[in-house]
Write an enzyme that holds these catalytic residues in place. Structure first.
Site, short mmCIF file in Angstrom:
data_model
loop_
_atom_site.label_atom_id
_atom_site.label_comp_id
_atom_site.label_asym_id
_atom_site.label_seq_id
_atom_site.Cartn_x
_atom_site.Cartn_y
_atom_site.Cartn_z
N GLU A 11 0.86 -1.19 0.00
CA GLU A 11 0.00 0.00 0.00
C GLU A 11 0.89 1.24 0.00
O GLU A 11 0.45 2.33 0.34
CB GLU A 11 -0.97 -0.01 1.18
CG GLU A 11 -0.32 -0.11 2.54
CD GLU A 11 -1.35 -0.16 3.65
OE1 GLU A 11 -2.12 0.80 3.77
OE2 GLU A 11 -1.37 -1.15 4.40
N THR A 67 3.16 4.62 15.56
CA THR A 67 2.88 3.27 15.01
C THR A 67 3.46 3.11 13.61
O THR A 67 2.92 2.40 12.78
CB THR A 67 1.36 2.97 15.01
OG1 THR A 67 0.69 3.95 14.22
CG2 THR A 67 0.77 2.97 16.39
N CYS A 126 -3.56 -3.51 4.58
CA CYS A 126 -2.66 -4.53 5.13
C CYS A 126 -3.11 -5.95 4.82
O CYS A 126 -2.46 -6.91 5.23
CB CYS A 126 -2.54 -4.39 6.64
SG CYS A 126 -1.85 -2.83 7.14
N LYS A 140 -6.07 -6.68 22.35
CA LYS A 140 -7.46 -6.22 22.21
C LYS A 140 -8.28 -7.22 21.41
O LYS A 140 -9.47 -7.39 21.65
CB LYS A 140 -7.50 -4.85 21.50
CG LYS A 140 -7.01 -3.68 22.34
CD LYS A 140 -7.12 -2.40 21.51
CE LYS A 140 -6.42 -1.21 22.14
NZ LYS A 140 -6.94 -0.84 23.45
N ASN A 180 4.89 -1.16 12.67
CA ASN A 180 3.91 -1.67 11.71
C ASN A 180 4.56 -1.73 10.34
O ASN A 180 5.06 -0.72 9.84
CB ASN A 180 2.67 -0.76 11.69
CG ASN A 180 1.50 -1.40 10.93
OD1 ASN A 180 1.60 -2.50 10.42
ND2 ASN A 180 0.37 -0.69 10.89
N HIS A 207 -2.65 -9.58 12.86
CA HIS A 207 -2.09 -8.38 12.23
C HIS A 207 -1.80 -7.40 13.36
O HIS A 207 -2.65 -7.13 14.21
CB HIS A 207 -3.08 -7.77 11.23
CG HIS A 207 -2.68 -6.39 10.83
ND1 HIS A 207 -1.45 -6.12 10.26
CD2 HIS A 207 -3.29 -5.19 10.96
CE1 HIS A 207 -1.35 -4.82 10.04
NE2 HIS A 207 -2.45 -4.22 10.47
P1 HMG Z 1 -3.86 7.65 20.81
O1 HMG Z 1 -5.29 7.99 20.65
O2 HMG Z 1 -2.91 8.79 20.93
O3 HMG Z 1 -3.61 6.68 22.04
O4 HMG Z 1 -3.35 6.82 19.58
P2 HMG Z 1 -4.56 6.37 23.29
O5 HMG Z 1 -4.82 7.63 24.03
O6 HMG Z 1 -5.72 5.54 22.87
O7 HMG Z 1 -3.53 5.50 24.15
C1 HMG Z 1 -3.07 4.28 23.66
C2 HMG Z 1 -3.06 3.29 24.82
O8 HMG Z 1 -2.03 3.69 25.73
C3 HMG Z 1 -4.36 3.25 25.62
O9 HMG Z 1 -4.57 1.92 26.02
C4 HMG Z 1 -4.04 4.12 26.85
O10 HMG Z 1 -4.83 3.81 27.99
C5 HMG Z 1 -2.59 3.74 27.07
P3 HMG Z 1 -6.06 1.27 25.90
O11 HMG Z 1 -6.93 2.06 26.75
O12 HMG Z 1 -6.44 1.39 24.43
O13 HMG Z 1 -5.84 -0.15 26.33
N1 HMG Z 1 -1.80 4.75 27.83
C6 HMG Z 1 -0.89 4.43 28.75
N2 HMG Z 1 -0.47 3.25 29.23
C7 HMG Z 1 0.51 3.25 30.17
N3 HMG Z 1 1.04 4.40 30.69
C8 HMG Z 1 0.64 5.60 30.25
C9 HMG Z 1 -0.38 5.66 29.25
N4 HMG Z 1 -0.99 6.68 28.59
C10 HMG Z 1 -1.87 6.10 27.73
N5 HMG Z 1 1.19 6.71 30.74
C11 HMG Z 1 -3.78 5.05 18.00
C12 HMG Z 1 -3.41 5.42 19.43
C13 HMG Z 1 -3.50 3.57 17.77
C14 HMG Z 1 -5.25 5.38 17.73
C15 HMG Z 1 -2.90 5.90 17.02
O14 HMG Z 1 -1.54 5.60 17.23
C16 HMG Z 1 -3.24 5.66 15.54
O15 HMG Z 1 -4.12 6.31 14.99
N6 HMG Z 1 -2.50 4.72 14.86
C17 HMG Z 1 -2.75 4.39 13.45
C18 HMG Z 1 -4.01 3.54 13.25
C19 HMG Z 1 -3.86 2.14 13.83
O16 HMG Z 1 -2.77 1.66 14.07
N7 HMG Z 1 -5.01 1.44 13.96
C20 HMG Z 1 -5.01 0.07 14.43
C21 HMG Z 1 -6.16 -0.76 13.86
S1 HMG Z 1 -6.35 -0.55 12.10
C22 HMG Z 1 -5.11 -1.58 11.40
O17 HMG Z 1 -4.52 -2.38 12.07
C23 HMG Z 1 -4.81 -1.37 9.95
C24 HMG Z 1 -3.52 -0.63 9.64
O18 HMG Z 1 -2.41 -1.49 9.81
C25 HMG Z 1 -3.56 -0.04 8.24
C26 HMG Z 1 -3.88 -0.96 7.06
O19 HMG Z 1 -4.66 -1.89 7.11
O20 HMG Z 1 -3.33 -0.63 5.99
C27 HMG Z 1 -3.28 0.54 10.58
#
Ligand code: HMG
Length: 375
Positions: free
Chosen positions: A80, A153, A112, A233, A259, A224
């Site tokens: 991609e 990521t 992906c 999760k 990733n 993945h």
């Molecule tokens: P975010 O919103 O900044 O993070 O971004 P958050 O606030 O949700 O925190 C992440 C986790 O850290 C949470 O855990 C927090 O509680 C924890 P959860 O509640 O979810 O279990 N946390 C802490 N833990 C310990 N100590 C601390 C602390 N502070 C917070 N001090 C997000 C996270 C993944 C949304 C962002 O990075 C993002 O947008 N990433 C890109 C999209 C992505 O990876 N999506 C995953 C599913 S989609 C997929 O897999 C397809 C993909 O590969 C693309 C494709 O298919 O081509 C992405």
């Protein structure tokens, strides 16, 4: 499917540099534990301006393709991170791997998921043509841009797999799959970074997993892995979740590479092969592939007795051990250079970006056409 068909060899490559997420956390004013514990990520691979999806695919495929060229008549290149809307990335790679002219070469795309789709299509092709082999390559650069939620990521890397009858690594079974159009993640024309709704993407990943997940226990499931805790999760919605120690083994490589989009699921499989404490011979491993936009597929692979002989572990370890840590300033400079390069029709790679450890590198872009060098 009467014939046993599957992965006959598998290898992996990631570029020679990484950013430690402690460095990123400090620069972004975020608690390090959010990245290292909350998301479970330690490091992310960073692409050098002298590398791209083709050079990474070459590095991943080179060892396992040696001596197999005359049997390979299908190359499916899943990405991609394509840089050309017409010429398939695999065509650039074809002469540098010494492949036959009598070889079909196609690029396949669906976020992906494309590598899993390509693997399943290659398995069906080889089932019909058991004397032939197929090469499936996944190669991607996960680049979300500076100061975005996705920045932590990121990653870069490639997986190469040879698909054959009576495979040495694992027999691949047909999967359960589910498709639904969701705007969680996509990269429109003209944008080098994806448009992402992170929370929706996590919800959709889990919702689609629920549509295809198994209702029987598995010792191992590879997920993945956009970030390591995504596997947790997904695991927690299973009727029979995988035990923590086995889940941990499947996440080790992803957590230090980041990733790598299409290759991420297969990096998790390699992580199991490299870190399992017990023999995997004869074991069935569940595989969950997710590609935003969205498709999910759950399928099984059954590990074969000779799998250890068909995976170049020492080369993979060497690639990982040879990586060097970038400073934050270098990370900014390299990714700015990457963005500049991707927008140019003419570009010469500065020699300072070419490492002596690279067996292949991008030399220049001339009128949009890429020139590669094999050492
Ligand atoms: P975010 O919103 O900044 O993070 O971004 P958050 O606030 O949700 O925190 C992440 C986790 O850290 C949470 O855990 C927090 O509680 C924890 P959860 O509640 O979810 O279990 N946390 C802490 N833990 C310990 N100590 C601390 C602390 N502070 C917070 N001090 C997000 C996270 C993944 C949304 C962002 O990075 C993002 O947008 N990433 C890109 C999209 C992505 O990876 N999506 C995953 C599913 S989609 C997929 O897999 C397809 C993909 O590969 C693309 C494709 O298919 O081509 C992405």
């Amino acid at each position: 499917m009467a014939q046993k068909v599957g992965i006959d060899a598998i290898s992996f490559y990631t570029p020679g540099a990484f950013l430690d997420l402690a460095v990123l956390a400090k620069a972004r004013g975020v608690e390090e534990a959010k990245y290292k514990v909350g998301l479970g990520q330690d490091k992310m691979g960073i692409i050098s301006p002298s590398e791209d999806i083709v050079t990474m695919g070459l590095e991943a495929a080179y060892d396992i393709v040696q001596g197999q060229q005359s049997a390979i008549d299908l190359v499916l290149f899943a990405t991609e991170s394509g840089f050309d809307f017409s010429k398939a990335a695999g065509i650039y790679l074809h002469p540098l791997l010494g492949l036959n002219a009598q070889c079909r070469v196609l690029e396949v795309k669906q976020a992906c998921y494309a590598a899993t789709g390509a693997l399943q299509l290659a398995v069906q092709y080889v089932s019909l043509n058991p004397q032939k082999k197929a090469l499936v390559i996944s190669s991607d650069i996960a680049w979300y841009g500076f100061k975005t939620p996705g920045e932590v990521t990121q990653g870069a890397g490639a997986i190469a797999m040879i698909i054959a009858a009576n495979p040495k690594v694992a027999v691949v079974q047909p999967g359960q799959f589910y498709t639904e159009s969701i705007p969680d993640f996509y990269r429109p024309l003209g944008s080098e970074v994806p448009v992402v709704d992170g929370k929706l993407s996590i919800r959709t990943y889990r919702d689609i997993f629920k549509k295809v997940m198994p209702n029987k226990p598995y010792e191992y499931i590879c997920f993945h892995q956009p970030f390591a805790t995504m596997a947790n999760k997904a695991n927690e919605v299973l009727p029979y979740p995988v035990a923590e120690e086995f889940l941990t083994e499947s996440k080790i490589l992803g957590s230090i590479v980041g990733n790598i989009y299409n290759g991420s699921l297969f990096l998790s499989l390699l992580s199991v092969f490299m870190h399992a404490k017990k023999t995997l011979r004869g074991k069935t491993i569940g595989m969950f592939s997710y590609g935003s936009g969205s498709i999910g597929e759950f399928f099984d692979v059954t590990v074969q007795n000779d799998h250890e002989k068909a995976i170049p572990f020492s080369r993979i370890r060497q690639v990982l051990d040879d990586r060097r840590a970038l400073s934050f300033g270098e990370y900014e400079r390299w990714m700015n250079e990457f963005s500049t390069k991707e927008r140019q029709l003419n570009y010469a790679v500065d020699a300072s970006y070419i490492s002596p450890k690279q067996r292949f590198y991008l030399k220049s872009i001339e009128q949009g056409h890429r020139l590669y060098v094999k050492r």
